[in-house]
Design a protein around this motif. Sequence first.
Motif, PDB file in Angstrom:
ATOM      1  N   ILE A 641       0.785  -1.309  -0.156  1.00  0.00           N
ATOM      2  CA  ILE A 641      -0.055  -0.165   0.097  1.00  0.00           C
ATOM      3  C   ILE A 641       0.454   1.170   0.474  1.00  0.00           C
ATOM      4  O   ILE A 641       0.700   2.152  -0.958  1.00  0.00           O
ATOM      5  CB  ILE A 641      -1.000   0.325   1.206  1.00  0.00           C
ATOM      6  CG1 ILE A 641      -2.043  -1.188   1.278  1.00  0.00           C
ATOM      7  CG2 ILE A 641      -1.552   1.202   1.641  1.00  0.00           C
ATOM      8  CD1 ILE A 641      -2.626  -0.817   2.008  1.00  0.00           C
ATOM      9  N   PHE A 642       2.593   1.269   0.613  1.00  0.00           N
ATOM     10  CA  PHE A 642       2.827   2.463   0.282  1.00  0.00           C
ATOM     11  C   PHE A 642       3.679   2.442  -0.725  1.00  0.00           C
ATOM     12  O   PHE A 642       3.590   3.758  -1.323  1.00  0.00           O
ATOM     13  CB  PHE A 642       3.864   1.683   1.768  1.00  0.00           C
ATOM     14  CG  PHE A 642       3.368   2.651   3.224  1.00  0.00           C
ATOM     15  CD1 PHE A 642       2.446   3.045   3.450  1.00  0.00           C
ATOM     16  CD2 PHE A 642       4.929   2.508   3.994  1.00  0.00           C
ATOM     17  CE1 PHE A 642       2.109   3.367   4.294  1.00  0.00           C
ATOM     18  CE2 PHE A 642       4.601   3.329   5.208  1.00  0.00           C
ATOM     19  CZ  PHE A 642       3.745   3.641   5.201  1.00  0.00           C
ATOM     20  N   VAL A 643       3.645   1.412  -1.509  1.00  0.00           N
ATOM     21  CA  VAL A 643       4.171   1.084  -3.059  1.00  0.00           C
ATOM     22  C   VAL A 643       3.167   2.512  -3.688  1.00  0.00           C
ATOM     23  O   VAL A 643       3.746   2.957  -4.387  1.00  0.00           O
ATOM     24  CB  VAL A 643       4.766  -0.141  -2.954  1.00  0.00           C
ATOM     25  CG1 VAL A 643       4.861  -0.470  -4.588  1.00  0.00           C
ATOM     26  CG2 VAL A 643       5.764  -0.671  -2.815  1.00  0.00           C
ATOM     27  N   ILE A 644       1.866   1.188  -3.920  1.00  0.00           N
ATOM     28  CA  ILE A 644       0.367   1.965  -4.651  1.00  0.00           C
ATOM     29  C   ILE A 644       0.618   3.711  -3.958  1.00  0.00           C
ATOM     30  O   ILE A 644       0.375   4.327  -4.974  1.00  0.00           O
ATOM     31  CB  ILE A 644      -0.675   1.548  -4.051  1.00  0.00           C
ATOM     32  CG1 ILE A 644      -0.570   0.607  -4.198  1.00  0.00           C
ATOM     33  CG2 ILE A 644      -1.691   2.731  -4.982  1.00  0.00           C
ATOM     34  CD1 ILE A 644      -1.379  -0.789  -4.371  1.00  0.00           C
ATOM     35  N   ILE A 645       0.727   4.266  -2.904  1.00  0.00           N
ATOM     36  CA  ILE A 645       0.379   5.550  -2.721  1.00  0.00           C
ATOM     37  C   ILE A 645       1.307   6.379  -3.025  1.00  0.00           C
ATOM     38  O   ILE A 645       1.271   7.619  -3.395  1.00  0.00           O
ATOM     39  CB  ILE A 645       0.261   5.758  -1.026  1.00  0.00           C
ATOM     40  CG1 ILE A 645      -0.945   5.804  -0.916  1.00  0.00           C
ATOM     41  CG2 ILE A 645       0.436   7.021  -0.551  1.00  0.00           C
ATOM     42  CD1 ILE A 645      -1.419   4.839   1.001  1.00  0.00           C
ATOM     43  N   LEU A 646       2.818   5.755  -2.704  1.00  0.00           N
ATOM     44  CA  LEU A 646       4.688   7.238  -2.970  1.00  0.00           C
ATOM     45  C   LEU A 646       4.472   6.890  -4.564  1.00  0.00           C
ATOM     46  O   LEU A 646       4.453   8.069  -5.025  1.00  0.00           O
ATOM     47  CB  LEU A 646       5.070   5.976  -2.589  1.00  0.00           C
ATOM     48  CG  LEU A 646       5.585   6.105  -0.777  1.00  0.00           C
ATOM     49  CD1 LEU A 646       6.983   5.676  -0.560  1.00  0.00           C
ATOM     50  CD2 LEU A 646       5.320   7.663  -0.595  1.00  0.00           C
ATOM     51  N   ILE A 647       3.510   5.738  -5.347  1.00  0.00           N
ATOM     52  CA  ILE A 647       3.747   5.896  -6.727  1.00  0.00           C
ATOM     53  C   ILE A 647       2.542   7.382  -7.651  1.00  0.00           C
ATOM     54  O   ILE A 647       3.097   7.765  -8.547  1.00  0.00           O
ATOM     55  CB  ILE A 647       3.374   4.153  -7.890  1.00  0.00           C
ATOM     56  CG1 ILE A 647       4.637   3.984  -7.456  1.00  0.00           C
ATOM     57  CG2 ILE A 647       3.098   4.603  -8.705  1.00  0.00           C
ATOM     58  CD1 ILE A 647       4.742   2.227  -7.772  1.00  0.00           C
ATOM     59  N   VAL A 648       2.051   6.772  -6.601  1.00  0.00           N
ATOM     60  CA  VAL A 648       0.683   7.825  -6.720  1.00  0.00           C
ATOM     61  C   VAL A 648       1.508   9.602  -6.411  1.00  0.00           C
ATOM     62  O   VAL A 648       0.636  10.279  -7.397  1.00  0.00           O
ATOM     63  CB  VAL A 648      -1.177   7.681  -6.266  1.00  0.00           C
ATOM     64  CG1 VAL A 648      -1.307   9.021  -6.591  1.00  0.00           C
ATOM     65  CG2 VAL A 648      -1.148   6.673  -7.500  1.00  0.00           C
ATOM     66  N   ALA A 649       1.505   9.106  -5.212  1.00  0.00           N
ATOM     67  CA  ALA A 649       2.128  10.825  -4.717  1.00  0.00           C
ATOM     68  C   ALA A 649       3.373  11.271  -5.903  1.00  0.00           C
ATOM     69  O   ALA A 649       3.672  12.608  -5.509  1.00  0.00           O
ATOM     70  CB  ALA A 649       2.630  10.432  -3.529  1.00  0.00           C
ATOM     71  N   SER A 650       3.786  10.254  -6.583  1.00  0.00           N
ATOM     72  CA  SER A 650       5.098  11.217  -7.773  1.00  0.00           C
ATOM     73  C   SER A 650       4.177  11.256  -9.232  1.00  0.00           C
ATOM     74  O   SER A 650       5.275  11.522  -9.770  1.00  0.00           O
ATOM     75  CB  SER A 650       5.978   9.421  -7.102  1.00  0.00           C
ATOM     76  OG  SER A 650       6.578   9.905  -5.912  1.00  0.00           O
ATOM     77  N   GLU A 651       3.221  10.859  -9.353  1.00  0.00           N
ATOM     78  CA  GLU A 651       2.719  10.801 -10.190  1.00  0.00           C
ATOM     79  C   GLU A 651       2.410  12.459 -10.579  1.00  0.00           C
ATOM     80  O   GLU A 651       1.808  13.133 -10.237  1.00  0.00           O
ATOM     81  CB  GLU A 651       2.247  10.033 -11.217  1.00  0.00           C
ATOM     82  CG  GLU A 651       1.977   8.566 -10.883  1.00  0.00           C
ATOM     83  CD  GLU A 651       1.199   8.122 -11.562  1.00  0.00           C
ATOM     84  OE1 GLU A 651      -0.070   8.409 -11.134  1.00  0.00           O
ATOM     85  OE2 GLU A 651       1.436   6.720 -11.982  1.00  0.00           O
ATOM     86  N   PHE A 652       2.564  12.456 -12.460  1.00  0.00           N
ATOM     87  CA  PHE A 652       2.560  14.384 -12.409  1.00  0.00           C
ATOM     88  C   PHE A 652       1.219  14.576 -13.686  1.00  0.00           C
ATOM     89  O   PHE A 652       0.861  15.636 -13.940  1.00  0.00           O
ATOM     90  CB  PHE A 652       3.656  14.758 -13.839  1.00  0.00           C
ATOM     91  CG  PHE A 652       5.600  14.862 -12.994  1.00  0.00           C
ATOM     92  CD1 PHE A 652       5.215  16.332 -12.198  1.00  0.00           C
ATOM     93  CD2 PHE A 652       6.184  14.327 -13.418  1.00  0.00           C
ATOM     94  CE1 PHE A 652       6.679  16.367 -11.970  1.00  0.00           C
ATOM     95  CE2 PHE A 652       7.351  14.004 -12.041  1.00  0.00           C
ATOM     96  CZ  PHE A 652       7.798  15.779 -11.146  1.00  0.00           C
ATOM     97  N   ARG A 653       0.714  13.353 -13.452  1.00  0.00           N
ATOM     98  CA  ARG A 653      -0.668  13.299 -14.364  1.00  0.00           C
ATOM     99  C   ARG A 653      -1.624  12.113 -13.788  1.00  0.00           C
ATOM    100  O   ARG A 653      -0.931  11.186 -13.206  1.00  0.00           O
ATOM    101  CB  ARG A 653      -0.381  12.945 -15.765  1.00  0.00           C
ATOM    102  CG  ARG A 653       0.819  14.217 -16.707  1.00  0.00           C
ATOM    103  CD  ARG A 653       0.417  15.173 -16.923  1.00  0.00           C
ATOM    104  NE  ARG A 653      -0.591  15.755 -17.486  1.00  0.00           N
ATOM    105  CZ  ARG A 653      -1.468  16.670 -17.764  1.00  0.00           C
ATOM    106  NH1 ARG A 653      -0.861  18.000 -16.702  1.00  0.00           N
ATOM    107  NH2 ARG A 653      -2.274  17.429 -18.223  1.00  0.00           N
ATOM    108  N   LEU A 654      -3.289  12.988 -13.928  1.00  0.00           N
ATOM    109  CA  LEU A 654      -4.161  11.548 -13.143  1.00  0.00           C
ATOM    110  C   LEU A 654      -3.552  10.381 -14.977  1.00  0.00           C
ATOM    111  O   LEU A 654      -3.315  10.343 -15.603  1.00  0.00           O
ATOM    112  CB  LEU A 654      -5.433  11.993 -13.411  1.00  0.00           C
ATOM    113  CG  LEU A 654      -5.457  13.291 -12.669  1.00  0.00           C
ATOM    114  CD1 LEU A 654      -6.697  13.793 -13.234  1.00  0.00           C
ATOM    115  CD2 LEU A 654      -4.934  13.624 -11.078  1.00  0.00           C
ATOM    116  N   LYS A 655      -4.468   8.788 -14.227  1.00  0.00           N
ATOM    117  CA  LYS A 655      -3.971   8.098 -14.790  1.00  0.00           C
ATOM    118  C   LYS A 655      -5.895   7.714 -15.063  1.00  0.00           C
ATOM    119  O   LYS A 655      -7.252   8.288 -15.216  1.00  0.00           O
ATOM    120  CB  LYS A 655      -4.079   6.709 -14.045  1.00  0.00           C
ATOM    121  CG  LYS A 655      -4.954   6.401 -12.490  1.00  0.00           C
ATOM    122  CD  LYS A 655      -4.248   5.308 -12.078  1.00  0.00           C
ATOM    123  CE  LYS A 655      -3.111   5.917 -11.021  1.00  0.00           C
ATOM    124  NZ  LYS A 655      -1.523   5.148 -10.564  1.00  0.00           N
TER     125      LYS A 655
END
Length: 717
Positions: A641-655
Amino acid sequence: MDLQNAFADPFHKALNSLPLWMDLSDSSYVDSDASSTKVNDTLLRYYLPSPNSTGDVTDQCRWDVQQILNAQNQEALDYLIARDRFWPIYLADSWGKIPDGMLSGNLMPLGMMEECTHLAVKEDNQYVNATFNGQYCFVMYGQNGPPIYEQGQGYKRQAKQSGRGIIGSIPGHIPNLFMGGASSYGTCMPDSCSPDDFKISLNEVLPEGNEAFWVHCHTLDETQVWEAKDYAFMIVMGLIGFLVVLAAAVDLTINYLGKQELRKGPARYLLVFSGYTNMSKIFHINTKESPTSIACLHGMRVLSMTWVVWGHQFAFTMGYVENSFAIPYYFRDVLGQTILNAQVSVDSFFFLSGLLVGYGLMRNKDKMDLFNFIMFYIHRFIRLAPPIAAMCFFGATVARFFATGPIGESTYLMTMEFCNRNWAHDVFFISNLSQQYCLGQTWYTSVDMQIYVLVPLMFFPIMYYRKFGTVWLMLITLVSCIIPAVISEIYKIPLGMISVPQDKAMDQGFLLYGGTWSRMTPYIVGLWTGYLIYRSNKKPIKMESWQVTLGWVTACIVALLVLYGIYPYNHWNKFYGFDRIPDQLVSDIYTGLFRGAWGLALMWVVIACHSGYGGPVNSFLGHPSWQPLSRLTYGMFLTHIFVIILIVASEFRLKSLNHLSYIVETCGTLFISGIAAVLLSLLVEFPVIGLEKLLLTRTVSGGERKSEIQKESQNKI
């Protein structure tokens, strides 16, 4: 066509789009002529602190913003563009504007963070005199404030919204204008302006009752502020890492010298940290078959963890998609229903936990004494708590450094920031009762530990008094089915996820989803399975071909009915919407029975495979290649879950919300979580288990003997 027109005049285009949509007043842009600098001050303040603000905006900020306005004059633009200085266009181009697909739910215009932060302005001419760098800011404003302001109340506030289903109540969801929450967007301003400068200016013109509560800003050369707790984490993990490397070096040296007797001396306390040996243990594959081992559990464990990650990949990112209005329709097909009903994958782990505990206790029932009874609990705590504590330590400290995208800080504050004050709830296994988390998934370990505490009460009678114990365990099994059904009736909670009204969502989450009293059934079915497998080792199960066929067909039908049988009530129906709610009696029966039914289907799979009637299923689930990943599932459970959250928190665009994207993202999450799980195992899990083996032993007839009960009853997620 001149270059300014080719860029479509982003400055005036921005003022004519997003601010007008978000502003509830009747104000509008006065002059759309690009050669004019006359702009509506109200609309400008959605992007820049106003030079006309009556609040305490710094003088340097006012000056730099005025220079930006000066640069929008056509003569100034022509002068700058002729000299290849496009920063006035880039700055406005990076602002969030009304995006494409608004009617599909693209409601979070983030703008372009990297375009903003790469700006470096240094002008001294007749039009502009300014020196500043670009600063990207993510802005949220609204009437109620963000969930973080009322810790533990955020989901409750959202649950008061009208409508049905999971939309708006999933952790990690950033609310927006059309979901009854805050407006959010991105802007770019000079780095001479502080977040407070922007807040002061914006709050002066916001519609009554609204407030800018989050302005999180980033620059290209920003530095993270290290706190004492961050240094503490790095020092502790650094020291452990040093021991892992040092122990590996000693380990390899002993092997090279051939002096294995050194392993029995004081060096054994160091060797438990050996990265070489522990890595070998993780990736060891045992191809020898044993009549007492249950080989199919490895494949079941890995596939169940994959299903859990797949479900969480959706749950923790659905608030960051550009087509959020498509979410209800996402569940209409088989894959969507598989994700929506992924909660039974957790029941698989409860089943596996009960099976391993029951089987281990039966195998060592003759060795149960006071010491082993105490170790039964001590080992469980030592086995589960340290990795949880390590992940809480990470979440409360350096995890925020990985949240580098536009919504990074906001995402961190709504998730891992809770680790600073909630870690004890996770470590001491009460998070499901207190509803206070650091790691949201630890509701599972809390429930599992609480059931584990009750295992002797439930299972010891059948271990020593078979007839009475059988009746007793059957009675407990029946009660475990009745309790959730009664809760469903009392609180009038419909079955499934989508058909649940949001005013019932909290009751469902606390009482039925995370309540120990409602999740016991598959664990108890696992205890039954462990008991039956132990007895089958002494008296093998013999079945005719028709019995085997009937068993597999029945197990498949039951599992499919549990997973897809509630489809009419568990998806958005174009004719009924969310209003196709089952009769309460149907909901009560399903709620009371579906977890136990899922456990029974798994019971058949395990017993059939272990007894030689698994065929290709056993060949697949019991293949030795599953073993390394199976050993890592607990680490993956704690890290993913940390991996999921940190990936989202590092993205520049919505998916974009679609099945293929989520499958690809799930594979990436599994890969990164697997690496993180290896590190967690090497630094924490295996050293702690190794130290326990050395320290928690007792002398029997002049020799050392490890507690067999605590060894056999251990469970890996």
